[in-house]
Design a protein around this motif. Structure first.
Motif, PDB file in Angstrom:
ATOM      1  N   ALA A  15      43.336  39.245  44.869  1.00 15.09           N
ATOM      2  CA  ALA A  15      43.780  37.899  44.517  1.00 15.09           C
ATOM      3  C   ALA A  15      44.708  37.919  43.303  1.00 15.09           C
ATOM      4  N   VAL A  16      44.604  38.979  42.491  1.00 15.30           N
ATOM      5  CA  VAL A  16      45.462  39.050  41.312  1.00 15.30           C
ATOM      6  C   VAL A  16      46.903  39.230  41.771  1.00 15.30           C
ATOM      7  N   PRO A  17      47.793  38.328  41.382  1.00 18.03           N
ATOM      8  CA  PRO A  17      49.156  38.375  41.909  1.00 18.03           C
ATOM      9  C   PRO A  17      49.870  39.660  41.518  1.00 18.03           C
ATOM     10  N   PHE A  60      32.612  40.623  45.801  1.00 26.93           N
ATOM     11  CA  PHE A  60      33.951  40.044  45.734  1.00 26.93           C
ATOM     12  C   PHE A  60      34.942  40.925  44.991  1.00 26.93           C
ATOM     13  N   GLU A  61      34.458  42.128  44.606  1.00 26.15           N
ATOM     14  CA  GLU A  61      35.315  42.983  43.801  1.00 26.15           C
ATOM     15  C   GLU A  61      36.693  43.167  44.439  1.00 26.15           C
ATOM     16  N   GLU A  62      36.667  43.537  45.705  1.00 26.92           N
ATOM     17  CA  GLU A  62      37.910  43.824  46.402  1.00 26.92           C
ATOM     18  C   GLU A  62      38.787  42.583  46.504  1.00 26.92           C
ATOM     19  N   ALA A  63      38.111  41.452  46.869  1.00 27.05           N
ATOM     20  CA  ALA A  63      38.847  40.205  47.057  1.00 27.05           C
ATOM     21  C   ALA A  63      39.510  39.771  45.760  1.00 27.05           C
ATOM     22  N   ILE A  64      38.780  39.955  44.648  1.00 28.06           N
ATOM     23  CA  ILE A  64      39.322  39.535  43.358  1.00 28.06           C
ATOM     24  C   ILE A  64      40.533  40.381  43.019  1.00 28.06           C
ATOM     25  N   GLU A  65      40.383  41.661  43.268  1.00 33.52           N
ATOM     26  CA  GLU A  65      41.483  42.570  42.986  1.00 33.52           C
ATOM     27  C   GLU A  65      42.725  42.157  43.752  1.00 33.52           C
ATOM     28  N   VAL A  99      41.277  40.774  52.374  1.00 35.82           N
ATOM     29  CA  VAL A  99      39.989  40.799  53.088  1.00 35.82           C
ATOM     30  C   VAL A  99      39.524  39.407  53.453  1.00 35.82           C
ATOM     31  N   VAL A 100      39.951  38.416  52.692  1.00 33.13           N
ATOM     32  CA  VAL A 100      39.471  37.060  52.982  1.00 33.13           C
ATOM     33  C   VAL A 100      39.906  36.594  54.361  1.00 33.13           C
ATOM     34  N   ASN A 101      40.921  37.242  54.903  1.00 34.34           N
ATOM     35  CA  ASN A 101      41.359  36.855  56.235  1.00 34.34           C
ATOM     36  C   ASN A 101      40.421  37.346  57.333  1.00 34.34           C
ATOM     37  N   ASN A 102      39.614  38.306  56.978  1.00 30.08           N
ATOM     38  CA  ASN A 102      38.642  38.838  57.944  1.00 30.08           C
ATOM     39  C   ASN A 102      37.527  37.816  58.134  1.00 30.08           C
ATOM     40  N   SER A 103      37.394  37.321  59.358  1.00 28.05           N
ATOM     41  CA  SER A 103      36.435  36.233  59.589  1.00 28.05           C
ATOM     42  C   SER A 103      35.015  36.700  59.326  1.00 28.05           C
ATOM     43  N   ASN A 104      34.773  37.954  59.621  1.00 27.22           N
ATOM     44  CA  ASN A 104      33.444  38.524  59.379  1.00 27.22           C
ATOM     45  C   ASN A 104      33.119  38.487  57.888  1.00 27.22           C
ATOM     46  N   TYR A 105      34.095  38.949  57.125  1.00 28.60           N
ATOM     47  CA  TYR A 105      33.942  38.949  55.672  1.00 28.60           C
ATOM     48  C   TYR A 105      33.765  37.524  55.171  1.00 28.60           C
ATOM     49  N   TYR A 150      40.235  28.592  51.459  1.00 27.07           N
ATOM     50  CA  TYR A 150      39.094  28.181  50.655  1.00 27.07           C
ATOM     51  C   TYR A 150      38.550  29.360  49.871  1.00 27.07           C
ATOM     52  N   LEU A 151      38.404  30.496  50.594  1.00 26.83           N
ATOM     53  CA  LEU A 151      37.840  31.671  49.949  1.00 26.83           C
ATOM     54  C   LEU A 151      38.735  32.152  48.820  1.00 26.83           C
ATOM     55  N   GLU A 152      40.029  32.109  49.092  1.00 26.03           N
ATOM     56  CA  GLU A 152      40.989  32.531  48.070  1.00 26.03           C
ATOM     57  C   GLU A 152      40.746  31.757  46.791  1.00 26.03           C
ATOM     58  N   ASN A 153      40.600  30.444  46.977  1.00 26.78           N
ATOM     59  CA  ASN A 153      40.357  29.564  45.833  1.00 26.78           C
ATOM     60  C   ASN A 153      39.078  29.955  45.118  1.00 26.78           C
ATOM     61  N   MET A 154      38.041  30.194  45.935  1.00 28.57           N
ATOM     62  CA  MET A 154      36.751  30.547  45.369  1.00 28.57           C
ATOM     63  C   MET A 154      36.832  31.847  44.590  1.00 28.57           C
ATOM     64  N   VAL A 155      37.559  32.783  45.178  1.00 30.74           N
ATOM     65  CA  VAL A 155      37.676  34.093  44.549  1.00 30.74           C
ATOM     66  C   VAL A 155      38.347  33.945  43.196  1.00 30.74           C
TER      67      VAL A 155
END
Lengths: 656, 345
Positions: free
Chosen positions: A473-475, A466-471, A485-491, A520-525
């Protein structure tokens, strides 16, 4: 009381009349009645009945009765055998009589009956008594039939024999791998045998004179006209058949030389003279639609006049090319009965290899569907190798003998439980019944341990993944939402799987409604980002100090250590959950968990450590920034888990 | 011992050997330009670049007891000082053409030794300094005339009855390679080095059309030149090849309809049943469908084929023969493969 004397003529006449009776009524009962009425030993009566059957059949044959009536008699005899009133061989003797006396056309019908009753002949009552009779009968028939005219009937007889006798029956087998040397292909070697040749002589004689007299072209009458013939090729072509008939010749030096020369020439002709598909294929297609014309050469027609037509016949060409392949297979193959000095020289093998390739290429080029034909032939010849091997091994039976000792042990032996034999076999090896399986099973002494081995851990850690996603996600990083990346369905899919395995949040009941997976993923991240240890360089900043000072101002009474105000980190929760373990249930009420939540946690996980973690995470979720170690310590103390509280205090101090 | 014998033999036969050497060199460099079947169809005449004509007996070469010997000429004689470029047969005579001269030989006497020509004629050439060769002969059975074409870019018409030259077709700018007839419409076609195919009215001698083949994009091949090497006709259709690609033309509309996909320049072309046969600078006889597909390429012995003929005279000896830059004349009994070769000796 001695049995009354057996009267043969009387018994015979009575049997004869009751056979006729039985035939008329289509029941065996009158025959049975007569048999029982008559005095005399069983054996005598049986023999008399057999005799009577033959007599009745003879009469029928003499009056040229229909084949149905013969078959009726034979069926009656079969019934008689099953009833036990005549000897088992009687039906076969009768069949033999009928087939011997009938013309071939009628034999066909009788044989259909024989074919139909193959199961009867194979039954215990008939098989041993009749197999020799049947074999003799079939061979007699085959001898009467023409090999080239009655191909279908011959084939039926062969098929019948194949069905009748078991697969291991060797009477039809060419055990010694002998060749049919009688199959000589005759062709016109000298002009005397050929009608055309003779005409040529005449032509030659008058040819020169004709010119001298100046009447060229006039002596040519239209009836004489024919096509030019390439005698050179004709002779060479048909000489090759002799090598196919008797392949052993090829091991002779001079014969091989001739074979080589002729073959090269013939194959060159095949190569040059390509057959075209266009006219042939359409005709063939129509034929196929009409029911499949089947092509059969009983024997090669060797007239020189046909040579041209044969060269343009694709089926003929296939035959010849196939002969080559068969010959090569013999020459190359291991045959038990081949004399040891029949070995190929290197150059011969090379030539054979090249020519095999050429032949396959020519087969591919021969329409229709040449490539499929070539492949099929290759396959068939490969399976032929199996038969060769089988013959070389002395034709072992196909029926596998069951080992004598296996049966009793199988009854006694119970299947051992895995615990019984695990690690207890020879050299602690577990025998899996197959070398490869045994090897694989015994790669590691303990397979369970092997499964747990670290190098088998393929799942990425949460941090890594989740490193990339977290990065993003930081506003502050200002990543546009569509590039995340969370928009990528594969991811997303992989993220969900990983969360299910690694993160307690996945199973957390939540009131929030998520409309889409990225959301949902955004929230999780965001949640994960809170939990994961923050990057080191962000820890010490001026702002932090200020904040700390503010906090100090606000809450200095509560705790001397400012850092205790910071919410618990994921790491802390992880380590503390392990310590908490089975005490989680005691702590739960003090963290203001409801019974419902506790039940949910229980149903989510079996492991106490996991439950403890779930509890803490649920608490952290609810409390948000108030989920500080201090609050937790308070709760622990309230729950009278003071030693745990102490260790937590120590831990937090150490961390800071 | 063996060496000694051969040594002495060498001395006794030096002159013979020198002859042999000469001949084998000749054979090595031999080119067969022309062929013609006898009217009975049993003999084949072939002319080479040394002015020799060899007569082969087809019937004995094709007979069932044929030996190597029967593939050699029955008789051979020197007919011209120049190469024999063209041979045709009437129903009694063999007519051969060399440099500037056309000669006739009676078939009935030809197999005798010391055969004399029946007649010889020279076309009235207007070029005085050099003698133009005659590349092509063509019989026009309708008016019993013989067409001669060659080096002086003119086509002469000779009356076979009188032996007089009755007409001249003038128009080509370069020497003429080949001739063809359209009997139905009384037209004669000629193909020339200047790249044109010209159609002549056989009755008046006037030019009907001139097709400049090299100007058509579909078939022009500047890299090979514009010369027209071979012509063949059948009703409204014409085949022509050479420098430009081998092409089927529709003569009424004067348009090329099919271009045959053969790279090499072709020297011979003919219609045969529903096929088209051609040969040229590749060692094969090429068979084409009318649609333009190559049906087969049958290997021959010569590298280049200059002459190709089908024996229509006798059904029994109906073979295809092809010859070129070798002393061999390939014989194809079945047109699908080469059966054997006749050999000059």
């Amino acid at each position: 009381m001695s049995p009354p004397l057996f009267n043969f003529p009387e018994a015979r006449s009575r049997f004869t009349s009751s056979i006729r009776d039985a035939l008329n009524n289509k029941t065996i009962r009158p025959l049975l009645a007569t048999f029982n009425q008559l005095s005399g030993s069983e054996n005598e009566k049986k023999c008399t009945l057999d005799q009577a059957f033959r007599g009745v059949l003879e009469d029928e044959i003499i009056i040229h009765a229909s084949s149905e009536s013969f078959l009726a008699i034979i069926s009656l005899a079969i019934n008689g055998v099953t009833e036990g009133i005549c000897t088992a061989s009687t039906p076969f003797v009768l069949l033999g009589d009928v087939l011997d006396c009938l013309p071939l056309d009628n034999c066909d019908r009788i044989f259909t009956f024989v074919e139909k009753n193959v199961t009867t002949w194979k039954s215990n009552t008939f098989y041993s008594a009749g197999k020799n009779y049947l074999l003799r009968m079939c061979n007699d028939l085959l001898r009467r039939l023409s090999k080239s005219q009655n191909t279908v009937f011959c084939g039926r007889i062969q098929l019948f024999l194949a069905r009748l006798f078991p697969l291991s029956e060797k009477s039809g087998l060419n055990l010694q791998s002998q060749f049919n040397l009688e199959n000589v292909t005759v062709f016109n070697t000298s002009e005397h045998e050929s009608t055309l040749g003779q005409k040529h002589i005449e032509d030659k004689d008058e040819g020169m004179e004709g010119i001298e007299e100046g009447e060229m072209g006039d002596d040519e009458t239209p009836t004489n006209c024919s096509i030019p013939i390439d005698y050179n090729l004709y002779r060479k072509f048909w000489s090759l058949q002799d090598y196919f008939r008797n392949p052993v010749q090829c091991y002779d030096k001079s014969a091989w030389k001739t074979f080589l020369k002729y073959s090269d020439e013939v194959l060159a002709v095949f190569k040059s003279y390509k057959l075209d598909d266009t006219q042939a294929s359409r005709k063939k297609l129509d034929e196929l639609k009409a029911g499949g014309e089947h092509v059969y050469f009983a024997k090669f027609l060797t007239s020189e006049k046909l040579m041209d037509l044969q060269l343009s016949d694709c089926n003929f060409r296939r035959h010849i090319l196939l002969q080559y392949l068969i010959l090569f297979q013999y020459l190359k193959g291991q045959v038990k009965f081949k004399s040891s000095n029949y070995v190929l020289l290197d150059e011969q093998s090379l030539w054979i290899e090249d020519t095999t390739k050429l032949v396959h290429q020519l087969l591919c080029e021969t329409p229709p569907v040449g490539d499929r034909f070539s492949k099929m032939i290759e396959h068939i010849l490969n399976t032929e190798e199996n038969w060769n091997a089988w013959k070389n091994e002395g034709c072992p039976s196909f029926v596998k003998e069951r080992p004598m000792d296996s049966k009793p042990t199988r009854v006694v032996r119970k299947r051992p439980a895995p615990e019984d034999f695990l690690g207890k076999g020879n050299n602690k090896k577990i025998i899996m019944g197959n070398d490869e399986l045994t090897r694989l099973w015994n790669l590691c002494p303990d397979n369970m341990d092997a499964c747990k081995a670290e190098n088998r851990e393929y799942m990425p850690t949460l941090e890594e993944f989740f490193e990339e996603a977290i990065e993003q996600a930081v506003p502050e990083n200002m990543v546009e939402s569509e590039y995340k990346v969370v928009n990528n369905s594969n991811y997303g899919w992989r993220a969900l799987r990983l969360l299910a395995r690694r993160s307690p949040h996945f199973f957390q009941p939540t009131n929030q409604q998520f409309r889409s997976l990225p959301e949902y993923l955004e929230n999780m991240v965001i949640k994960l980002a809170k939990e994961l240890p923050p990057p080191s360089e962000e820890i010490k900043t001026g702002e932090d100090d200020e904040e700390d000072n503010d906090a100090l101002l606000k809450e200095n009474s509560e705790s001397p250590d400012v850092r205790h105000q910071k919410p618990v980190t994921g790491e802390q929760i992880e380590s503390f959950a392990n310590k908490l373990g089975e005490h989680w249930k005691i702590l739960a009420p003090y963290l203001e968990m409801k019974d419902f939540d506790i039940r949910e946690i229980e149903s989510d996980s079996e492991d106490v450590h996991m439950r403890a973690k779930l509890l803490l995470v649920a608490w952290q979720d609810r409390e948000g920034p108030n989920a500080t170690p201090d609050n937790l310590i308070v709760a622990l103390n309230n729950a009278r888990l003071s030693d745990l509280a102490e260790s937590l205090t120590n831990d937090t101090e150490n961390n800071s | 011992m063996r060496f000694l014998i051969s040594f002495t033999l060498f001395f006794t036969s030096t002159s013979i050997q020198a002859m042999d050497m000469q001949r084998s060199l000749e054979l090595l460099h031999m080119t067969v330009f022309s062929q013609s079947f006898s009217p009975c169809g049993k003999y084949l005449a072939a002319g080479n670049n040394y002015g020799q004509i060899a007569i082969f007996s087809l019937s004995s070469a094709l007979s069932s007891e044929a030996k190597e010997e029967s593939k050699k000429p029955v008789v051979m004689f020197t007919a011209h000082d120049s190469p024999v470029y063209s041979l045709v047969s009437t129903d009694r005579q063999l007519i051969s053409a060399g440099d500037g001269e056309v000669k006739a030989w009676n078939w009935s006497e030809i197999v005798k030794k010391g055969c004399k020509e029946a007649w010889s004629r020279r076309p009235p050439s207007r070029i005085s300094l050099e003698i133009p060769e005659i590349n092509c002969l063509l019989l026009n059975p309708k008016d019993n005339s013989l067409l001669l074409a060659g080096g002086d870019a003119q086509i002469y018409v000779m009356d076979m009855e009188t032996g007089a030259f009755t007409n001249v077709y003038r128009g080509h700018k370069e020497y003429v390679h080949c001739l063809a007839l359209r009997e139905q419409v009384h037209e004669c076609l000629s193909g020339s080095e200047d790249g044109t195919v010209r159609l002549w009215d056989a009755r008046t001698g006037g030019q009907v059309h001139a097709i400049e083949v090299y100007k058509y994009e579909e078939c022009c091949r500047p890299q090979y030149g514009k010369w027209i090497g071979c012509l063949a006709t059948e009703s409204d259709w014409m085949l022509c090849g050479g420098g430009p690609a081998l092409t089927l033309w529709h003569l009424r509309s004067l348009t090329p309809t099919t271009i045959f996909p053969i790279q090499e320049c072709q020297h011979q072309v003919m219609f045969y049943q529903d096929l088209i046969l051609s040969a040229g600078q590749n060692p094969t006889i090429n068979h084409y469908q009318i649609s333009g597909d190559i049906k087969a390429q049958i290997p021959c012995t010569s590298r280049t084929i200059y002459s190709m003929n089908i024996n229509d005279q006798s059904q029994e000896n109906k073979v295809l023969t092809a010859a070129g830059n070798s002393p061999r004349v390939d014989v194809f009994t079945n047109f699908g493969y080469r059966a054997f070769s006749l050999m000059f000796v």
